[in-house]
Design a protein around this motif. Structure first.
Motif, mmCIF file in Angstrom:
data_model
loop_
_atom_site.group_PDB
_atom_site.id
_atom_site.type_symbol
_atom_site.label_atom_id
_atom_site.label_comp_id
_atom_site.label_asym_id
_atom_site.label_seq_id
_atom_site.Cartn_x
_atom_site.Cartn_y
_atom_site.Cartn_z
ATOM 1 N N ALA A 14 37.320 36.175 40.391
ATOM 2 C CA ALA A 14 36.002 35.853 40.977
ATOM 3 C C ALA A 14 35.479 34.591 40.329
ATOM 4 N N SER A 15 35.410 33.512 41.119
ATOM 5 C CA SER A 15 34.952 32.237 40.564
ATOM 6 C C SER A 15 33.954 31.597 41.529
ATOM 7 N N GLY A 16 33.664 30.310 41.291
ATOM 8 C CA GLY A 16 32.711 29.617 42.152
ATOM 9 C C GLY A 16 33.314 29.283 43.509
ATOM 10 N N GLY A 17 34.645 29.202 43.582
ATOM 11 C CA GLY A 17 35.295 28.815 44.831
ATOM 12 C C GLY A 17 36.085 29.939 45.487
ATOM 13 N N HIS A 18 36.395 31.001 44.740
ATOM 14 C CA HIS A 18 37.276 32.057 45.256
ATOM 15 C C HIS A 18 36.835 33.440 44.827
ATOM 16 N N THR A 19 37.100 34.427 45.678
ATOM 17 C CA THR A 19 36.986 35.831 45.285
ATOM 18 C C THR A 19 38.170 36.529 45.938
ATOM 19 N N GLN A 20 39.096 37.011 45.116
ATOM 20 C CA GLN A 20 40.331 37.597 45.634
ATOM 21 C C GLN A 20 40.736 38.804 44.803
ATOM 22 N N LEU A 21 41.393 39.743 45.472
ATOM 23 C CA LEU A 21 42.050 40.844 44.771
ATOM 24 C C LEU A 21 43.551 40.608 44.913
ATOM 25 N N LEU A 22 44.254 40.522 43.793
ATOM 26 C CA LEU A 22 45.684 40.196 43.828
ATOM 27 C C LEU A 22 46.488 41.329 43.199
ATOM 28 N N HIS A 23 47.641 41.615 43.784
ATOM 29 C CA HIS A 23 48.579 42.524 43.125
ATOM 30 C C HIS A 23 49.635 41.629 42.487
ATOM 31 N N TRP A 75 52.632 37.179 43.505
ATOM 32 C CA TRP A 75 51.573 38.153 43.767
ATOM 33 C C TRP A 75 51.358 38.289 45.245
ATOM 34 N N GLN A 76 50.696 39.409 45.561
ATOM 35 C CA GLN A 76 50.356 39.682 46.951
ATOM 36 C C GLN A 76 48.831 39.731 47.011
ATOM 37 N N VAL A 77 48.242 39.056 48.026
ATOM 38 C CA VAL A 77 46.776 39.069 48.174
ATOM 39 C C VAL A 77 46.388 40.389 48.860
ATOM 40 N N LEU A 78 45.629 41.225 48.148
ATOM 41 C CA LEU A 78 45.200 42.515 48.712
ATOM 42 C C LEU A 78 43.935 42.343 49.547
ATOM 43 N N GLY A 79 43.110 41.386 49.145
ATOM 44 C CA GLY A 79 41.857 41.149 49.865
ATOM 45 C C GLY A 79 41.213 39.883 49.349
ATOM 46 N N GLN A 80 40.329 39.299 50.174
ATOM 47 C CA GLN A 80 39.628 38.089 49.723
ATOM 48 C C GLN A 80 38.338 37.904 50.505
ATOM 49 N N THR A 81 37.504 36.986 50.038
ATOM 50 C CA THR A 81 36.225 36.822 50.711
ATOM 51 C C THR A 81 36.419 36.145 52.074
ATOM 52 N N LEU A 82 35.626 36.609 53.036
ATOM 53 C CA LEU A 82 35.716 36.052 54.383
ATOM 54 C C LEU A 82 34.760 34.866 54.521
ATOM 55 N N ASP A 83 33.843 34.703 53.557
ATOM 56 C CA ASP A 83 32.886 33.589 53.642
ATOM 57 C C ASP A 83 32.647 32.993 52.257
ATOM 58 N N ASP A 84 31.489 33.302 51.637
ATOM 59 C CA ASP A 84 31.185 32.712 50.318
ATOM 60 C C ASP A 84 31.978 33.401 49.209
ATOM 61 N N ALA A 85 32.243 32.659 48.141
ATOM 62 C CA ALA A 85 32.793 33.269 46.920
ATOM 63 C C ALA A 85 31.623 33.893 46.159
ATOM 64 N N ALA A 86 31.937 34.861 45.270
ATOM 65 C CA ALA A 86 30.873 35.537 44.522
ATOM 66 C C ALA A 86 30.055 34.516 43.713
ATOM 67 N N GLY A 87 30.749 33.576 43.052
ATOM 68 C CA GLY A 87 30.051 32.592 42.215
ATOM 69 C C GLY A 87 29.166 31.665 43.045
ATOM 70 N N GLU A 88 29.635 31.363 44.254
ATOM 71 C CA GLU A 88 28.866 30.510 45.157
ATOM 72 C C GLU A 88 27.550 31.215 45.525
ATOM 73 N N ALA A 89 27.636 32.512 45.810
ATOM 74 C CA ALA A 89 26.435 33.284 46.134
ATOM 75 C C ALA A 89 25.498 33.311 44.925
ATOM 76 N N TYR A 90 26.056 33.507 43.728
ATOM 77 C CA TYR A 90 25.243 33.478 42.500
ATOM 78 C C TYR A 90 24.510 32.138 42.395
ATOM 79 N N ASP A 91 25.243 31.052 42.610
ATOM 80 C CA ASP A 91 24.638 29.722 42.430
ATOM 81 C C ASP A 91 23.529 29.480 43.456
#
Ligand code: KG4
Ligand code: ZN
Length: 343
Positions: A140-149, A156-172
């Motif tokens: 979870a960063s300013g540009g990405h939010t992903q769950l990786l296996h 790695w395999q991407v299990l899930g990711q943000t469809l719009d804003d990253a968590a850090g972007e929303a915080y900012d």
């Protein structure tokens, strides 16, 4: 193997020296927050110029801190993307120049691979860190939010990711609406902590997504904006001076933070029952958040899962994580000596 790395993908000019992908001998960062604060976001051209001015200072600081010379370095690395192109170029060209001059290999690193590798790091005085894949990683960063296996150092395999804003972007963005300084994540975290832990919060929505392990933060951001408009007077400067309004701002911050925590926890609850992995790892700037760390630790313990959070010093962008990733990349085994290669 001693790797010297640069990270200049956004607004931090960072250099680090890391032994065998884990032991940080030196890590130095020159931040640009003061340059970009007046604009409320990063201005790419100003960032690139500031990197150029700071790159040599960070290099010298690292070499001195580790008490080594450039001749001790076995390979040079830099973030090659994703990021601001002008900013990336400064770090890449500095690393390639040093590599060419020393006749040593250059290793290009993907920024997100760097964040994952931050979990392998430890400072010279800390006990050795033996973390190794497989594990589930929340990035979870300013540009990405992903769950990786993460199944190996390279796959790695991407299990899930943000469809719009990253968590850090929303915080900012929410932090900016609350009149907090840029970057907003740490400031919002601190404001939320001033709100009494058991006091009532505003109800904010946690988005449901079609794929249950994806995230969505843009609805939360808009709902928080509406709430701020209702709860605070339009003159934020006045609101910041009034003690009553401080409590409302703290409640808004704590309510937003609780909604982000809920969004992350609900996804990881599902991971606990669907992905049979005994180890979770949390990395990226947002993983420095106190409430998120606490909630994920509680959830992991409940499911008998071991949780590793990246060391606080290496959550936000830094060059030590780039050196770690370079070490664990297949290139550092084969060693690509072609410093002018685009790869
Ligand atoms: O990983 P990072 O340094 O850069 C990117 O690759 O994006 O993450 C920066 C993000 C920013 O959005 C910043 O506000 C957020 O991480 N951040 C935090 C905290 N510390 C940094 N967010 C919430 N709580 C924190 N304590
Ligand atoms: Zn980053």
């Amino acid at each position: 193997m001693l790797i010297l790395a640069f990270e200049t993908s956004c607004d931090d000019t960072a250099c680090a020296l890391v032994r065998d992908g884990r032991q940080v001998l030196a890590s130095h960062t020159v931040g640009q927050a003061a340059i970009h604060a007046q604009y409320g976001g990063v201005i790419p051209e100003l960032a690139a110029r500031a990197h150029q001015e700071a790159i040599e200072t960070t290099l010298q600081a690292c070499i001195q801190q580790a008490n080594l010379t450039l001749a001790d370095v076995d390979a040079f690395a830099a973030t090659v993307g994703p990021g601001l192109i002008g900013s990336l170029l400064v770090g890449v060209m500095a690393a390639k120049t040093l590599a060419w001059h020393a006749g040593k290999p250059f290793i290009g690193v993907h920024h997100l691979r760097g964040h994952v590798a931050s979990a392998y790091l430890h400072t010279p005085d800390a006990p050795p860190n033996t973390l190794a894949p497989p594990f589930v990683c929340l990035l979870a960063s300013g540009g990405h939010t992903q769950l990786l296996h993460v199944t190996s150092h390279t796959h790695w395999q991407v299990l899930g990711q943000t469809l719009d804003d990253a968590a850090g972007e929303a915080y900012d963005k929410v932090a900016r609406l609350l009149g907090l300084p840029f970057p907003g994540g740490p400031a919002l975290d601190a404001l939320a902590q001033t709100y009494p832990p058991d006091a009532p919060l505003f109800a904010l929505p946690v988005a449901k997504t079609k794929q249950p392990l994806d995230f969505s933060f843009s609805g939360l951001k808009t709902a928080t904006l509406r709430l701020i408009e209702q709860q605070l007077p339009p003159n934020l400067a006045m609101a910041k001076r009034s003690p009553d309004q401080h409590l409302v701002r703290a409640k808004l911050a704590a309510s937003f933070q609780a909604a982000v925590v809920n969004a992350l926890v609900s996804r990881l609850k599902r991971v606990a029952t669907t992905v049979p992995e005994a180890h979770w790892v949390v990395v990226g700037g947002v993983s420095a958040n106190s409430a998120i760390r606490l909630a994920l630790q509680k959830l992991a313990t409940h499911h008998n899962i071991t949780l590793t959070c990246a060391p606080l010093a290496y959550c936000s962008d830094n060059a030590a994580m780039i050196a770690a990733s370079a070490y664990f990349s297949p290139l550092s085994k084969g060693l690509n000596a072609e410093v002018f290669s685009r790869d």
